[in-house]
Design an enzyme around this catalytic site. Sequence first.
Site, PDB file in Angstrom:
ATOM      1  N   LYS A   1      -0.313  35.427  10.785  1.00  0.00           N
ATOM      2  CA  LYS A   1      -0.402  34.072  10.248  1.00  0.00           C
ATOM      3  C   LYS A   1       0.408  34.009   8.957  1.00  0.00           C
ATOM      4  O   LYS A   1       0.164  34.777   8.026  1.00  0.00           O
ATOM      5  CB  LYS A   1      -1.854  33.695   9.944  1.00  0.00           C
ATOM      6  N   HIS A   2       1.374  33.123   8.913  1.00  0.00           N
ATOM      7  CA  HIS A   2       2.171  32.895   7.711  1.00  0.00           C
ATOM      8  C   HIS A   2       2.772  34.187   7.167  1.00  0.00           C
ATOM      9  O   HIS A   2       2.670  34.513   5.994  1.00  0.00           O
ATOM     10  CB  HIS A   2       1.357  32.167   6.661  1.00  0.00           C
TER      11      HIS A   2
ATOM     12  N   ASN B   1       1.304  41.674  -3.287  1.00  0.00           N
ATOM     13  CA  ASN B   1       0.577  42.926  -3.210  1.00  0.00           C
ATOM     14  C   ASN B   1      -0.364  42.927  -2.012  1.00  0.00           C
ATOM     15  O   ASN B   1      -0.869  41.886  -1.615  1.00  0.00           O
ATOM     16  CB  ASN B   1      -0.254  43.142  -4.480  1.00  0.00           C
TER      17      ASN B   1
ATOM     18  N   HIS C   1       8.473  41.506   0.983  1.00  0.00           N
ATOM     19  CA  HIS C   1       8.612  40.106   0.558  1.00  0.00           C
ATOM     20  C   HIS C   1       9.668  39.421   1.424  1.00  0.00           C
ATOM     21  O   HIS C   1      10.577  40.067   1.900  1.00  0.00           O
ATOM     22  CB  HIS C   1       9.037  40.005  -0.897  1.00  0.00           C
TER      23      HIS C   1
END
Length: 392
Positions: free
Chosen positions: A67-68, A231, A392
């Site tokens: 999810k996302h 994180n 990221h």
Amino acid sequence: MKELELKYGCNPNQKPSRIYMKDGSELPIQVLCGRPGYINFLDAFNGWQLVSELKKATGLPAATSFKHVSPAGAAVGIPLTETLAKIYWVDDLGELSPLACAYARARGADRMSSFGDFIALSDVCDVDTAKLIKREVSDGVIAPGYEPEALELLQQKKKGNYNIIQIDETYVPEVLEHKEVFGITFEQGRNELHIDKDFFSDVVTDNKEIPEDAKRDLAVAMITLKYTQSNSVCYVKGGQAIGIGAGQQSRIHCTRLAGQKADNWWLRQSPQVLGLKFKSGIGRADRDNAIDLYIGEEYMDILADGVWENTFEEKPAVFTREEKRAWLDKMADVALGSDAFFPFGDNIERAHKSGVKYIAQPGGSVRDDHVIAACDKYQMAMAFTGIRLFHH
């Protein structure tokens, strides 16, 4: 297919949108059904990498629920216990295939977060897995292939618009990867770090014993973190993530968030929750929501408002804070991974409350000695990997 036009980017106002290969070669995927979007593909490609690495590390079929652009759950195909089958709402499906077990575990870790997920499977999707997917709310699935009957089942979802992607499992990306931010191109080498059971040899605590099952669980944790927005911290037990804390600015908030999810996973297995009697016709998602409220601090308000009358056959007894703590104290032998070092021992204190016994983290903090001392206080075994896993 060298290019695929998408409906829009992350948001409807972000047009045009497409995926393509910069060198002009064929895309390594086929869309068998539906029209996957920008975020769907981000979830699909990150999820595929995760399950592929889990399969290589453990030799077991793997699944993840994304999810996302972060996993809500990830797992390998270990048979379900009777209790897990019940809390994952699959006890009516009989004995499941290893791949279906992997997805049931991945979906079941945090069912609320997995609602509307994008699924990644390491192996050809079989009928058992397709039956499980067909009845859950999800956006789509990516796999290296689909059994004919499984594909037929999945094509019935969303009135024939369910997103089904087949990926070429032999595809190997370039060693350098790029992305643009604010019109500026970033370049870096792909994170090709190989994680397996041998990754946890540098045990720095007094307790040096990390059994094979715990090494497998630590590998599941670290591979999951490799594709989780940083994180991040991941709790694992029995070959599945049971709590993932993603995208937090503070390490302790990751540990708390993931720990709370792990606690909820364990509380779902308590006699109090297993004994709840739902009214007929209450769907799985509504049952999940009701259970989440029942084990939360808001339950007294729900009792006072009479909301329970719409969900349960009879008024459930209050699950007291003392009863919950007593049940949580039975959770043991949990593995925990962190994508960067723990700067303070407070992370260990919080992990201990959720039954953590085995830890893997890079190490390298100026307070490593304090973190090690906190582990020794609870006879935990902690391995330093020496490698950070920011994503990221």
